[in-house]
Design an enzyme around this catalytic site. Structure first.
Site, PDB file in Angstrom:
ATOM      1  N   ARG A  92       0.567  -1.267   0.170  1.00  0.00           N
ATOM      2  CA  ARG A  92       0.194  -0.112   0.116  1.00  0.00           C
ATOM      3  C   ARG A  92       1.003   1.189  -0.007  1.00  0.00           C
ATOM      4  O   ARG A  92       1.566   1.359   0.992  1.00  0.00           O
ATOM      5  CB  ARG A  92      -1.278  -0.032   1.190  1.00  0.00           C
ATOM      6  CG  ARG A  92      -1.734   1.190   1.313  1.00  0.00           C
ATOM      7  CD  ARG A  92      -2.945   1.237   2.275  1.00  0.00           C
ATOM      8  NE  ARG A  92      -3.464   2.577   2.503  1.00  0.00           N
ATOM      9  CZ  ARG A  92      -3.537   3.303   3.284  1.00  0.00           C
ATOM     10  NH1 ARG A  92      -3.047   3.127   4.452  1.00  0.00           N
ATOM     11  NH2 ARG A  92      -4.082   4.821   3.284  1.00  0.00           N
ATOM     12  N   HIS A 137      -3.032  10.757   0.326  1.00  0.00           N
ATOM     13  CA  HIS A 137      -2.722  10.705   1.682  1.00  0.00           C
ATOM     14  C   HIS A 137      -2.111  12.037   2.163  1.00  0.00           C
ATOM     15  O   HIS A 137      -0.840  12.199   2.545  1.00  0.00           O
ATOM     16  CB  HIS A 137      -1.769   9.622   1.817  1.00  0.00           C
ATOM     17  CG  HIS A 137      -1.744   8.986   3.369  1.00  0.00           C
ATOM     18  ND1 HIS A 137      -1.628   7.815   3.749  1.00  0.00           N
ATOM     19  CD2 HIS A 137      -1.268   9.614   4.351  1.00  0.00           C
ATOM     20  CE1 HIS A 137      -1.502   7.319   5.054  1.00  0.00           C
ATOM     21  NE2 HIS A 137      -1.134   8.810   5.445  1.00  0.00           N
ATOM     22  N   GLU A 182      -8.051   8.634   5.842  1.00  0.00           N
ATOM     23  CA  GLU A 182      -8.366   9.376   6.878  1.00  0.00           C
ATOM     24  C   GLU A 182      -8.920  10.695   6.833  1.00  0.00           C
ATOM     25  O   GLU A 182      -8.022  11.574   7.377  1.00  0.00           O
ATOM     26  CB  GLU A 182      -7.132   9.164   7.914  1.00  0.00           C
ATOM     27  CG  GLU A 182      -6.697   7.578   8.279  1.00  0.00           C
ATOM     28  CD  GLU A 182      -5.532   7.720   9.358  1.00  0.00           C
ATOM     29  OE1 GLU A 182      -4.993   9.154   9.520  1.00  0.00           O
ATOM     30  OE2 GLU A 182      -5.301   6.730   9.858  1.00  0.00           O
ATOM     31  N   ASN A 324      -8.170   2.120   9.319  1.00  0.00           N
ATOM     32  CA  ASN A 324      -7.015   2.105   9.948  1.00  0.00           C
ATOM     33  C   ASN A 324      -7.335   2.297  11.454  1.00  0.00           C
ATOM     34  O   ASN A 324      -8.102   3.053  11.881  1.00  0.00           O
ATOM     35  CB  ASN A 324      -6.230   3.499   9.665  1.00  0.00           C
ATOM     36  CG  ASN A 324      -5.850   3.546   8.256  1.00  0.00           C
ATOM     37  OD1 ASN A 324      -5.877   2.570   7.555  1.00  0.00           O
ATOM     38  ND2 ASN A 324      -5.307   5.024   7.787  1.00  0.00           N
ATOM     39  N   TYR A 326      -5.432   2.149  15.520  1.00  0.00           N
ATOM     40  CA  TYR A 326      -4.258   2.350  16.384  1.00  0.00           C
ATOM     41  C   TYR A 326      -4.510   1.945  17.922  1.00  0.00           C
ATOM     42  O   TYR A 326      -3.811   1.226  18.545  1.00  0.00           O
ATOM     43  CB  TYR A 326      -3.371   3.277  16.134  1.00  0.00           C
ATOM     44  CG  TYR A 326      -2.511   3.504  14.816  1.00  0.00           C
ATOM     45  CD1 TYR A 326      -3.303   3.879  13.685  1.00  0.00           C
ATOM     46  CD2 TYR A 326      -1.425   2.842  14.751  1.00  0.00           C
ATOM     47  CE1 TYR A 326      -2.791   4.091  12.347  1.00  0.00           C
ATOM     48  CE2 TYR A 326      -0.704   3.064  13.325  1.00  0.00           C
ATOM     49  CZ  TYR A 326      -1.476   3.525  12.399  1.00  0.00           C
ATOM     50  OH  TYR A 326      -0.754   3.826  11.091  1.00  0.00           O
ATOM     51  N   GLU A 393      -4.290  -0.046   7.856  1.00  0.00           N
ATOM     52  CA  GLU A 393      -3.101   0.345   8.730  1.00  0.00           C
ATOM     53  C   GLU A 393      -3.235   0.023  10.128  1.00  0.00           C
ATOM     54  O   GLU A 393      -4.477   0.014  10.769  1.00  0.00           O
ATOM     55  CB  GLU A 393      -3.123   2.033   8.992  1.00  0.00           C
ATOM     56  CG  GLU A 393      -2.109   2.433   7.609  1.00  0.00           C
ATOM     57  CD  GLU A 393      -2.051   4.381   7.791  1.00  0.00           C
ATOM     58  OE1 GLU A 393      -1.943   4.612   9.107  1.00  0.00           O
ATOM     59  OE2 GLU A 393      -2.222   4.950   7.039  1.00  0.00           O
TER      60      GLU A 393
HETATM   61  C1  GBE Z   1      -2.060   7.181  10.560  1.00  0.00           C
HETATM   62  O1  GBE Z   1      -2.947   7.949  11.360  1.00  0.00           O
HETATM   63  C2  GBE Z   1      -1.628   7.904   9.345  1.00  0.00           C
HETATM   64  O2  GBE Z   1      -2.403   7.293   8.331  1.00  0.00           O
HETATM   65  C3  GBE Z   1      -0.312   7.670   9.075  1.00  0.00           C
HETATM   66  O3  GBE Z   1       0.375   8.402   8.176  1.00  0.00           O
HETATM   67  C4  GBE Z   1       0.667   7.842  10.359  1.00  0.00           C
HETATM   68  O4  GBE Z   1       2.016   7.876  10.007  1.00  0.00           O
HETATM   69  C5  GBE Z   1       0.429   6.973  11.393  1.00  0.00           C
HETATM   70  O5  GBE Z   1      -1.089   7.082  11.531  1.00  0.00           O
HETATM   71  C6  GBE Z   1       1.050   7.057  12.658  1.00  0.00           C
HETATM   72  O6  GBE Z   1       0.721   8.170  13.121  1.00  0.00           O
HETATM   73  O7  GBE Z   1      -2.171  15.857  19.539  1.00  0.00           O
HETATM   74  O8  GBE Z   1      -0.953  14.480  18.307  1.00  0.00           O
HETATM   75  O9  GBE Z   1      -1.550  13.590  20.397  1.00  0.00           O
HETATM   76  C7  GBE Z   1      -3.261  12.435  18.065  1.00  0.00           C
HETATM   77  C8  GBE Z   1      -3.408   7.468  12.585  1.00  0.00           C
HETATM   78  C9  GBE Z   1      -3.204  12.410  16.579  1.00  0.00           C
HETATM   79  C10 GBE Z   1      -4.356   8.239  13.322  1.00  0.00           C
HETATM   80  C11 GBE Z   1      -2.956  10.361  15.732  1.00  0.00           C
HETATM   81  C12 GBE Z   1      -4.354  11.582  14.781  1.00  0.00           C
HETATM   82  C13 GBE Z   1      -3.337   9.039  15.307  1.00  0.00           C
HETATM   83  C14 GBE Z   1      -5.020  10.420  14.050  1.00  0.00           C
HETATM   84  C15 GBE Z   1      -3.434  13.708  18.949  1.00  0.00           C
HETATM   85  N1  GBE Z   1      -3.721  11.397  15.933  1.00  0.00           N
HETATM   86  N2  GBE Z   1      -3.876   9.346  13.943  1.00  0.00           N
HETATM   87  S1  GBE Z   1      -1.984  14.404  19.137  1.00  0.00           S
END
Ligand code: GBE
Length: 497
Positions: A92, A137, A182, A324, A326, A393
């Site tokens: 991907r 992206h 996203e 996605n 996490y 993801e």
């Molecule tokens: C993905 O998003 C992305 O698609 C990818 O590009 C990225 O590298 C990967 O995550 C790892 O991060 O104020 O920063 O603490 C948290 C995952 C921000 C979803 C983090 C935004 C997780 C949504 C708030 N989140 N992201 S703060």
């Protein structure tokens, strides 16, 4: 005693015993701005991440940028050998819009952009790896930001023109397409909380306009493929949405409601218009934002309305559900007087947080909560009539260690929950993608947090790659179709789990 043990054994589900279905597909992912570099190479135009990192380096934790990143612009061919040896079914990656269309509009195509992706795609196919391509992206061409970016409805048509160029040039070989990665994150980060380019701080307005354009753009791009390309190219088009699992902070009705409202307004926001039977935004979202807007003195809701034609165009506009995921949060109603309206946060009206005893990765937001993954998968199954889900993801951040036992623990536990969702809950999940193939530019966090199964030496002008322990563990999972906690690759020390 013996029978009691047998009984306990029989009643406990050992996810370690489950295997992935024979046609289950595995891959790894990257995104153009995070890995490519070559930011001004051979005709590429500037995008909003080039501009943000160059003009406002103070917003990036280590003041770094993606000018060179992993230099996959120059290393795509050799990287394919690392993918091949890993044994993935697909890779991907995302297209850089401004590498293909330097000023964003399709009247001017950059031949070097076409060449670059042709070479990557051909090399993948030659090595038996399916290209799984994301169109967007987060790296919007800067000239389109200068006309307002995603809140400008015209950008939907310009995206469809771009999608048309991609289908035309690459659709003979790319059969799996994701329109957007996203949208909740890049709309919220770009136009509400300022955490992603173009880093505007908003007030519960631009964020919904952005999402509205993106949903319309997605629907139109899907219908374009359906009417003009599907019959001859035979591929499929979907979207990738992300969400945390939002666990109610207690079993009190107001906390249960807080969890549900949070997922509807962060995720249902995009999922409901596309995957629900009725289409359109979730009703709880329409009601809440209309009500807040009216008490705030707006003449109409800050959430825009779709026309009936748009609702129909968007409803069902996805051949699979790209997800996605996490981490997990617990949610409770926002205490009275918290937050400054108007804002997306006060619209949602909940407060979500981490339990202090949860393990956290190098990213402060990334708590390891594998059971939340399973709950989310079951929620999607029930809410949207068990769609085909592809995990596009999932992954864990640390500081870049090669003996990355915490990443291995994350993958093993999350994959076990995924196996339970398939085998015990009947969820229709057909693929899984590890984020990420390579350590890379982690947006505002720069190079301070690493997600790769491959270490990249960013001090080495050649950006040398070294597979981590997790690379070999993932390789073993792909080869054996199961999670094996005891597997230790040669020349690595055993992990203590
Ligand atoms: C993905 O998003 C992305 O698609 C990818 O590009 C990225 O590298 C990967 O995550 C790892 O991060 O104020 O920063 O603490 C948290 C995952 C921000 C979803 C983090 C935004 C997780 C949504 C708030 N989140 N992201 S703060």
């Amino acid at each position: 005693m013996k029978w009691l043990l047998v009984l306990i054994y029989a009643c406990t589900s050992y996810a370690e015993d489950y295997v992935f279905p024979p046609n289950f597909q595995f891959g790894v992912a990257t995104a153009s701005y995070q890995v490519e570099g070559g930011w001004n190479a051979s005709g590429k135009g500037e995008n909003i991440w080039d501009v943000l990192t160059h003009n406002r380096p103070e917003l990036i934790y280590d003041q770094s940028n993606g000018d060179i990143a992993c230099d996959t612009y120059n290393k795509a061919i050799t990287d394919v050998q690392l993918l091949k040896s890993l044994g993935v079914d697909f890779y991907r990656f995302s297209f850089s819009w401004s590498r293909i269309l330097p000023v964003g509009t399709s009247n001017k195509i950059n031949p070097d952009g076409i060449r670059y992706y042709n070479e990557l795609i051909d090399e993948l196919l030659k090595n038996g790896i399916k290209p799984f391509a994301t169109m967007f992206h987060w790296d919007l061409p800067q000239p389109l930001q200068e006309i307002g970016g995603w809140p400008n409805p015209v950008v939907a048509d310009l995206f469809v023109d771009y999608a048309n160029v991609l289908f035309e040039h690459f659709g003979d070989r790319v059969k799996d397409w994701i329109t957007f990665n996203e949208p909740a994150v890049f709309c919220g980060g770009g136009y509400e909380d300022g955490s992603k380019a173009p880093a505007y701080k908003g007030n519960g307005f631009g964020v919904y306009l952005c999402a509205h354009t993106v949903l319309r753009a997605h629907g139109k791009a899907y219908r374009l493929y359906e009417s003009k390309y599907k019959a001859s190219q035979g591929g499929r088009v979907g979207i990738t949405l992300d969400t945390y699992w939002f666990e109610p902070s207690s079993d009190k009705p107001e906390d249960i409601e807080a969890g549900e409202i949070t997922i509807q307004m962060n995720f249902g926001w995009f999922a409901h218009p596309i995957y629900s039977k009725e289409g359109d935004y979730p009703s709880v979202m329409k009601e809440r934002i209309a009500e807040k807007s009216s008490t705030e003195g707006f003449p109409r809701s800050r959430l825009p309305e779709f026309t009936p034609e748009e609702i129909e165009e968007i409803r069902g506009s996805s051949d699979f559900f790209g997800l996605n995921h996490y981490t997990t949060n617990k949610c409770t109603p926002l205490p009275a007087g918290w937050g400054i309206p108007p804002s997306q946060w006060t619209d949602i009206g909940t407060m979500c947080y981490y339990e202090t005893n949860w393990e956290i990765g190098a990213s402060s937001w990334l708590a390891v909560v594998p059971w939340g993954f399973r709950k989310l998968l079951v929620w999607i199954k029930n809410e949207y009539n068990n769609p085909e889900v592809i995990i596009t993801e999932n992954g864990f951040s640390d500081k870049g260690e090669l003996n990355d036992c915490r990443r291995i623990n994350y993958y093993n536990t999350y994959l076990e929950e995924l196996l339970k969702a398939i085998h015990e809950d009947g969820c229709n999940i057909s693929g899984y993608t590890a984020w990420s193939f390579l350590d890379n530019f982690e947006w505002m966090r720069g190079f301070t947090e690493k997600f790769g199964v491959i270490y990249v030496d960013f001090d080495d002008p050649d950006r040398s790659r070294t597979p981590k322990m997790s690379y070999y563990v993932y390789k073993n999972i792909l080869a054996t179709k199961r999670v094996d906690w005891k597997f230790t690759p040669d020349s690595f020390n055993e992990c203590e789990f």
